[in-house]
Design an enzyme around this catalytic site. Structure first.
Site, PDB file in Angstrom:
ATOM      1  CE  LYS A 197      66.011  11.793  61.381  1.00 53.74           C
ATOM      2  NZ  LYS A 197      66.421  12.284  60.003  1.00 53.74           N
ATOM      3  CD  GLU A 272      74.184  26.939  61.673  1.00 54.23           C
ATOM      4  OE1 GLU A 272      74.899  26.646  60.627  1.00 54.23           O
ATOM      5  OE2 GLU A 272      74.757  26.368  62.816  1.00 54.23           O
ATOM      6  CB  CYS A 306      73.508  27.942  56.193  1.00 55.97           C
ATOM      7  SG  CYS A 306      75.068  27.823  57.231  1.00 55.97           S
ATOM      8  CD  GLU A 410      69.260  29.033  52.150  1.00 47.43           C
ATOM      9  OE1 GLU A 410      70.738  28.955  52.834  1.00 47.43           O
ATOM     10  OE2 GLU A 410      68.475  28.566  52.667  1.00 47.43           O
TER      11      GLU A 410
END
Length: 518
Positions: A197, A272, A306, A410
């Protein structure tokens, strides 16, 4: 299956090139990939735009819950076929997938670049890595071993590894091709069918990867792609008991929602998630090498990574000099047409993320940070059709202290927050001062210090005198808010199989059996 080569060069015709690339492989338009063909959805229209120019590229219909159901029905059938396939045959097919992807590296790179805005120099490397992933796990497909276990009494007891059945891989918009391969090669090698997906913003390269894998020999239903919105397709898939396991790459908030939905259906997850990784530089480091590493750590991929080294902690004795070196290098990075091989920094891929990045820069400045780099975009952007794109100049902000939102939030953009430290203990405490635990690095010529800091910093991946190197053979994943489980290395095959224990009596029939309870 033939490979198509798309011209690259400084054209600034982002939307036109993307439309041409899409038309070459999806003449009927985008949709889900089910049983070897692209199937149009029937739901809400999803519009895709060029990150480089903001022009509309195409649109497609969300697959919706009905489409998700069709994908899963196909995948259940495919899982039965694939699990029954001889593991040596599975290995041979995956090797052919690897060869096919390698032969189509240039077209996959062009497709990824044209539809995401990532520089072609980056997507070429990512496409080659996807071929490497399938080749690596092809080597494991026929080596999933069990154990013979001695137990009391007259028994022959052994274990074997069996697949979950259908693995759902939810992948992000920042690296759809790379993560599509990263989260499918291992579960396929373990005998699972995979449903990917992708983000609704960037489905094209994943669809093309599925086409190539099917053409290389994967049976119908073994590698499907479900395209559409998270609120419809994603929600339908993550809570469906036909899914054996979910792997998710993305933000903390979305990852937690996916994990909750999966857990409610009894489905385990591998997550993750994000990171706020610290890049620690001591005064004794090779400062030129460390500065090059710091630039690569946060600005490659326009910071949409990331593991980006978005916190730069520098020993006070060299802080000013080092930040100046990083800022000077950042200012030289070339922004421009993603399909130009000379381009080093591309645009922000999605409009919501562009808004997030720009607002966080302002919040950091309002909280006391100082710009070490210019704010203006270069002429290569402002003097062309690229001016309307989603661009953020590589940004170094100095004086980002512990109270600044950039210390713990972040950004996921080309922004690094720098600050000084005085002691090793302070640097480690700052590195561990967030809920994240994905990555980090230390730069020093003191071997003992390097290994001490590497052990002390809470991160799933840590580099010494380097940054951002990963390989499919090495475990990758995070601690805390950065998720759980590992998505690569030999051990990931344990994530995508279950252990079955088999007991066989070794005495004649009718012999007494031990009295057991559980």
């Amino acid at each position: 299956m033939s490979s198509t080569t798309f011209p690259t060069g400084s054209t600034t015709s982002g939307a036109a090139t993307a439309r041409a690339v899409l038309a070459a492989h999806f003449p009927q338009g985008l949709g889900s990939f089910v049983d070897g063909r692209v199937v149009a959805g029937r739901g809400e229209t999803v519009t895709l735009s060029s990150a480089a120019t903001s022009e509309q590229v195409t649109d497609y219909a969300d697959a919706g819950r009905e489409g998700a159901d069709a994908v899963l029905a196909s995948s259940v059938r495919g899982a039965e076929v694939w699990a029954a396939t001889d593991p040596f045959e599975r290995a041979a097919i995956l090797r052919e997938v690897a060869r096919t992807v390698a032969a189509h590296t240039e077209e996959l790179a062009a497709l990824e670049s044209a539809t995401t805005g990532k520089p072609i120099r980056d997507t070429r490397g990512e496409a080659a890595k996807v071929a490497e992933m399938f080749g690596y796990y092809a080597g494991w497909a026929d080596k999933l071993l069990g154990h013979t276990i001695p137990v009391p009494g007259n028994w022959h007891t052994y274990t074997e590894r069996v697949p979950w059945g259908v693995v759902l891989a939810v992948t992000p918009w920042n690296a759809p091709l790379f993560t599509g391969g990263w989260n499918s090669a291992a579960p396929l090698a373990a005998g699972n069918a995979v449903v990917v997906k992708p983000s609704e913003f960037t489905p094209a390269a994943t669809l093309r990867l599925a086409q190539l894998a099917h053409g290389a020999g994967l049976p119908d239903g073994v590698f499907n792609v479900a395209t559409g919105l998270g609120s419809t397709v994603g929600a339908a898939l993550t809570g469906d008991p036909r899914v054996g396991k979910v792997s998710f790459i993305g933000s903390v908030g979305t990852g937690r929602r996916v994990a909750v939905a999966a857990a409610a259906a009894g489905i385990p997850t591998v997550l993750e998630l994000g990171g706020k990784s610290a890049n620690i530089v001591f005064a004794d480091a090779d400062l030129d090498r460390a500065a090059d590493g710091a630039v690569s750590a946060v600005f490659s991929g326009a910071g949409q990574s990331c593991v980006a080294g978005s916190r730069l902690l520098v020993e006070r004795a060299v802080h000013d000099e080092f930040v100046a070196r990083v800022a000077e290098r950042a200012a030289r990075l070339r922004l421009g047409d993603p399909l130009d091989p000379a381009t080093e920094i591309g645009p922000i891929i999605t409009e919501p993320q562009f808004t997030t990045v720009t607002s966080l820069i302002e919040a950091g400045l309002e909280s006391g940070a100082r710009r070490a780099t210019a704010a203006a975009l270069p002429e290569s952007v402002t003097g062309s059709a690229l001016a309307a794109g989603r661009w953020v100049v590589p940004t170094v902000l100095d004086g980002v202290g512990t109270a600044n939102p950039l210390e713990t939030t972040e950004v996921f953009g080309p922004v690094v927050g720098a600050d000084a430290f005085d002691t090793e203990a302070e640097a480690v405490a700052r590195a561990n001062g967030t809920g994240f635990g994905l990555a980090g690095a230390v730069w020093t010529q003191d071997v003992a210090r390097a290994h001490h800091v590497a052990r002390a910093v809470r991160a799933g991946t840590f580099w010494i005198n380097s940054y951002k190197t990963i390989h499919v053979a090495v475990p990758f994943g995070g601690f805390g808010d950065s998720g759980h489980g590992r998505s690569s290395g030999p051990g990931v095959l344990d994530e995508y199989t279950q252990t079955k224990a088999v007991w066989t009596p070794t005495r004649a029939a009718g012999s007494p059996f031990p009295s057991l309870s559980y």
